[in-house]
Scaffold this motif. Structure first.
Motif, PDB file in Angstrom:
ATOM      1  N   PRO A 162       8.917   2.019  -0.335  1.00  0.00           N
ATOM      2  CA  PRO A 162       8.082   2.097   0.878  1.00  0.00           C
ATOM      3  C   PRO A 162       7.341   3.426   0.921  1.00  0.00           C
ATOM      4  N   ILE A 163       6.071   3.379   1.275  1.00  0.00           N
ATOM      5  CA  ILE A 163       5.253   4.595   1.363  1.00  0.00           C
ATOM      6  C   ILE A 163       5.292   5.152   2.784  1.00  0.00           C
ATOM      7  N   ALA A 164       4.916   4.357   3.755  1.00  0.00           N
ATOM      8  CA  ALA A 164       4.915   4.730   5.168  1.00  0.00           C
ATOM      9  C   ALA A 164       4.598   3.469   5.968  1.00  0.00           C
ATOM     10  N   THR A 165       4.709   3.594   7.287  1.00  0.00           N
ATOM     11  CA  THR A 165       4.381   2.482   8.178  1.00  0.00           C
ATOM     12  C   THR A 165       3.061   2.771   8.880  1.00  0.00           C
ATOM     13  N   LEU A 166       2.177   1.796   8.855  1.00  0.00           N
ATOM     14  CA  LEU A 166       0.875   1.928   9.507  1.00  0.00           C
ATOM     15  C   LEU A 166       0.839   0.963  10.687  1.00  0.00           C
ATOM     16  N   VAL A 167       0.485   1.493  11.863  1.00  0.00           N
ATOM     17  CA  VAL A 167       0.414   0.643  13.059  1.00  0.00           C
ATOM     18  C   VAL A 167      -0.932   0.825  13.742  1.00  0.00           C
ATOM     19  N   ASN A 168      -1.397  -0.248  14.347  1.00  0.00           N
ATOM     20  CA  ASN A 168      -2.586  -0.200  15.186  1.00  0.00           C
ATOM     21  C   ASN A 168      -2.123  -0.419  16.623  1.00  0.00           C
ATOM     22  N   THR A 169      -2.326   0.570  17.479  1.00  0.00           N
ATOM     23  CA  THR A 169      -1.772   0.544  18.838  1.00  0.00           C
ATOM     24  C   THR A 169      -2.818   0.316  19.932  1.00  0.00           C
ATOM     25  N   SER A 216       7.664   8.497   2.890  1.00  0.00           N
ATOM     26  CA  SER A 216       8.929   8.571   2.169  1.00  0.00           C
ATOM     27  C   SER A 216       8.715   8.850   0.689  1.00  0.00           C
ATOM     28  N   ILE A 217       7.546   9.374   0.324  1.00  0.00           N
ATOM     29  CA  ILE A 217       7.224   9.705  -1.068  1.00  0.00           C
ATOM     30  C   ILE A 217       6.738  11.145  -1.145  1.00  0.00           C
ATOM     31  N   SER A 218       6.685  11.667  -2.382  1.00  0.00           N
ATOM     32  CA  SER A 218       6.205  13.033  -2.610  1.00  0.00           C
ATOM     33  C   SER A 218       5.280  13.043  -3.822  1.00  0.00           C
ATOM     34  N   PRO A 219       4.361  13.985  -3.871  1.00  0.00           N
ATOM     35  CA  PRO A 219       3.466  14.082  -5.035  1.00  0.00           C
ATOM     36  C   PRO A 219       4.260  14.277  -6.327  1.00  0.00           C
ATOM     37  N   VAL A 249       2.307  -2.699   9.500  1.00  0.00           N
ATOM     38  CA  VAL A 249       2.586  -3.027   8.108  1.00  0.00           C
ATOM     39  C   VAL A 249       3.321  -1.870   7.445  1.00  0.00           C
ATOM     40  N   SER A 250       4.259  -2.230   6.578  1.00  0.00           N
ATOM     41  CA  SER A 250       4.947  -1.238   5.757  1.00  0.00           C
ATOM     42  C   SER A 250       4.216  -1.155   4.424  1.00  0.00           C
ATOM     43  N   LEU A 251       3.616  -0.006   4.147  1.00  0.00           N
ATOM     44  CA  LEU A 251       2.781   0.150   2.959  1.00  0.00           C
ATOM     45  C   LEU A 251       3.634   0.273   1.704  1.00  0.00           C
ATOM     46  N   ILE A 252       3.292  -0.527   0.698  1.00  0.00           N
ATOM     47  CA  ILE A 252       3.939  -0.438  -0.617  1.00  0.00           C
ATOM     48  C   ILE A 252       2.861  -0.552  -1.680  1.00  0.00           C
ATOM     49  N   SER A 253       3.219  -0.174  -2.903  1.00  0.00           N
ATOM     50  CA  SER A 253       2.264  -0.222  -4.019  1.00  0.00           C
ATOM     51  C   SER A 253       2.400  -1.536  -4.773  1.00  0.00           C
ATOM     52  N   GLN A 254       1.276  -2.043  -5.285  1.00  0.00           N
ATOM     53  CA  GLN A 254       1.293  -3.268  -6.084  1.00  0.00           C
ATOM     54  C   GLN A 254       1.528  -2.984  -7.561  1.00  0.00           C
ATOM     55  N   THR A 255       1.574  -1.704  -7.942  1.00  0.00           N
ATOM     56  CA  THR A 255       1.827  -1.323  -9.321  1.00  0.00           C
ATOM     57  C   THR A 255       2.752  -0.113  -9.350  1.00  0.00           C
ATOM     58  N   ALA A 256       3.412   0.091 -10.460  1.00  0.00           N
ATOM     59  CA  ALA A 256       4.333   1.210 -10.614  1.00  0.00           C
ATOM     60  C   ALA A 256       3.666   2.338 -11.399  1.00  0.00           C
ATOM     61  N   GLY A 257       4.099   3.568 -11.105  1.00  0.00           N
ATOM     62  CA  GLY A 257       3.549   4.720 -11.814  1.00  0.00           C
ATOM     63  C   GLY A 257       3.821   6.015 -11.076  1.00  0.00           C
ATOM     64  N   ASN A 258       3.453   7.112 -11.720  1.00  0.00           N
ATOM     65  CA  ASN A 258       3.619   8.418 -11.083  1.00  0.00           C
ATOM     66  C   ASN A 258       2.531   8.657 -10.042  1.00  0.00           C
ATOM     67  N   ILE A 259       2.920   9.284  -8.941  1.00  0.00           N
ATOM     68  CA  ILE A 259       1.982   9.566  -7.853  1.00  0.00           C
ATOM     69  C   ILE A 259       1.129  10.776  -8.221  1.00  0.00           C
TER      70      ILE A 259
END
Length: 361
Positions: A198-205, A186-189, A78-88
């Protein structure tokens, strides 16, 4: 005159020699003509027995399998994304590290929502007390039913509003939907996170999924639980997998059936996106006869093999089944203990005499 006589005598001697050779030159020591006698006897000498190698027929087990190619995919991705907008406001994972299901990965600013929720909770407390009082008064007929219903509705509306705020706060916290390995972020504090970032990709291997296609004629032989083995370019090991899902329809373009299997991957040796060389076991025949392919001679109506019987080569009709790279299954016509000729077949004609050179058991 003397010279002429000498010439006449020489010619007479030559003619006499030719006549003598014509009458007596073709005979052997016994007075019989060698070439003429041989020609009358058939023109050639009779040959001896044909040297052959023999295999003693016995029952064996055989596995029916095919070689295929497939692709390797992670169990979940899954490619992680946020369901809301705002500062990290916080990032709580390391790139390339393992995370657990439900673990907090990223937080987005939500202090305004927290404050709204606190205000809502005060209003709910007041509305609850008002509803309780009106309920007591209604029992004493001190207030009307309408006044009580209004206080109850206000209380329920505030609780629903509180649930909405809680849901909004939950969206500001991104959690891992399953356990696995997280990729590069792909984000920074302090950055602004939108719903499309996109935040990052999470995989279960573990396990891995192996997807491949098989020709439609093999559909009856494949079912959930069928075993496969495969290897990949990055490893010399052979890996095992078990079929767990089969596409319910055949691809009309390729006439193939899509199959998916799971392969345990506890040590991470199998990489997602790789190419798999697959060996699929279709079925196993516990008891049958397998013979070298070259000793089965195809005819117009049937197939034949040659057996040794009392020093002679005897033709036997057989029925065949499964074929491998070097052997052919004989389903009918041979029995355990038969002496099957596996070499010298080109020289055998009918009931030719044979000489056994080697016996293979």
């Amino acid at each position: 005159m003397k010279t002429r006589y000498i010439v006449y005598i020489a010619l007479a001697l030559v003619v006499g020699y030719l006549i003598f050779n014509k009458l007596h030159g073709g005979k052997d020591k016994n007075g019989q003509g060698g070439p003429t006698a041989d020609a009358k006897a058939g023109g050639k000498k009779k040959g001896g027995p044909v040297p052959v190698n023999v295999m003693i027929v016995h029952d064996t087990s055989v596995t029916n399998s095919i070689d295929l190619t497939g692709s390797i995919d992670p169990n979940e991705k899954v490619s992680l994304i946020s369901q809301t907008a705002g500062n990290i406001t916080g990032i709580y994972f390391k790139e390339g590290g393992r995370v657990s299901k439900g673990q907090v990965l990223v937080k987005v600013y939500n202090q305004d929502l927290v404050a709204s929720l606190a205000q809502n909770q005060y209003q709910i407390t007041l509305a609850k007390q008002n509803e309780y009082r009106n309920r007591i008064l209604l029992q004493k007929e001190a207030v009307s039913q309408q006044e009580y219903d209004t206080s109850l509705s206000s209380y329920n509306s505030l609780k629903a509003a509180g649930d909405v705020i809680k849901a909004q706060i939950a969206k500001t916290v991104i959690r891992a939907p399953f356990s696995g390995v997280i990729g590069l972020r792909s984000i920074s504090p302090g950055g602004y996170l939108s719903q499309s970032t996109p935040i990052a990709t999470l995989v279960n291997t573990d396990p891995m999924k192996v997807t491949f296609n098989v020709p439609e004629r093999y559909e009856p032989l494949i079912k959930p639980g069928s075993k496969i083995t495969f290897n990949i370019a990055s490893s010399k090991k052979n890996f095992a997998a078990t079929v767990y899902a089969i596409e319910p329809s055949i691809d009309p373009t390729s006439r193939t059936l899509t199959i998916r299997a799971k392969a345990p991957n506890p040590n991470g040796e199998i990489t997602a996106g790789g190419f798999a060389k697959i060996n699929l076991t279709l079925d196993q025949i516990p008891r049958t006869v397998m013979v070298p392919t070259e000793c089965v001679i195809p005819n117009i109506k049937t197939n034949q093999v040659y057996l040794v019987h009392k020093g002679m080569a005897v033709a036997k009709n057989v029925e065949t089944g499964l074929r491998t790279d070097t052997k052919l299954e004989v389903t009918n016509g041979l029995k355990t203990g038969d002496s099957l000729i596996i070499s010298g077949l080109i020289q055998i004609r009918g009931k030719s005499p044979v000489k056994i050179i080697k016996v293979i058991k």
